[in-house]
Design a protein around this motif. Structure first.
Motif, PDB file in Angstrom:
ATOM      1  N   SER A 100       0.815  -1.213   0.000  1.00 13.18           N
ATOM      2  CA  SER A 100       0.000   0.000   0.000  1.00 13.18           C
ATOM      3  C   SER A 100       0.848   1.262   0.000  1.00 13.18           C
ATOM      4  O   SER A 100       0.302   2.365  -0.057  1.00 13.18           O
ATOM      5  CB  SER A 100      -0.937   0.016   1.209  1.00 13.18           C
ATOM      6  OG  SER A 100      -0.186  -0.003   2.410  1.00 13.18           O
ATOM      7  N   SER A 101       2.168   1.082   0.061  1.00 17.04           N
ATOM      8  CA  SER A 101       3.073   2.235   0.005  1.00 17.04           C
ATOM      9  C   SER A 101       3.517   2.535  -1.417  1.00 17.04           C
ATOM     10  O   SER A 101       4.342   3.419  -1.641  1.00 17.04           O
ATOM     11  CB  SER A 101       4.303   1.972   0.881  1.00 17.04           C
ATOM     12  OG  SER A 101       4.949   0.780   0.447  1.00 17.04           O
ATOM     13  N   SER A 105      -0.783   3.765  -4.910  1.00 18.47           N
ATOM     14  CA  SER A 105      -1.639   3.495  -3.757  1.00 18.47           C
ATOM     15  C   SER A 105      -2.710   4.562  -3.611  1.00 18.47           C
ATOM     16  O   SER A 105      -2.454   5.761  -3.801  1.00 18.47           O
ATOM     17  CB  SER A 105      -0.783   3.459  -2.485  1.00 18.47           C
ATOM     18  OG  SER A 105      -1.596   3.363  -1.331  1.00 18.47           O
TER      19      SER A 105
END
Length: 117
Positions: A100-101, A105
């Motif tokens: 998610s980084s 994202s």
């Protein structure tokens, strides 16, 4: 356009089923590993399911055997089929890239799933 839009949540009784959808705008998501995350009240967000571009999936132990993630790259849509739901599955569910980084994202509004009798 909003990059990722989740839908399909709702109120369901224990043992019931729901199918979540994640509509992605932009073909970039068809070449990224994607995941479904959830955040329950007072808890950290956690990754519960992920899928590679080739369709290989991984699941958190807490949902293994009950949840199934899939993707339709032609439609730019990701799904989470949730069966045998438990009260502890109650959370806001989000789709996003894995990790998610990553550059693409995006945290949308999510979709609320409530499992209660």
């Amino acid at each position: 356009q909003v990059p990722l839009v989740e839908s399909g949540g709702g109120l369901v009784q224990p043992g019931g089923s729901l199918r979540l959808s994640c509509a992605a705008s932009g073909s970039i998501f068809s070449i990224l590993q994607m995941g479904w995350y959830r955040q329950a009240p007072g808890k950290q967000r956690e990754l519960v399911a992920s899928i590679t571009v080739g369709g290989s999936t991984n699941y958190a132990d807490s949902v293994k055997g009950r949840f199934t993630m899939s993707r339709d790259n032609a439609k730019n849509t990701f799904y989470l089929q949730m069966n045998s739901l438990k009260p502890e599955d109650t959370a806001v569910y989000y789709c996003n890239t894995v990790p998610s980084s990553g550059r693409y994202s995006y945290w949308g509004q999510g979709t609320q799933v409530t499992v209660s009798s």
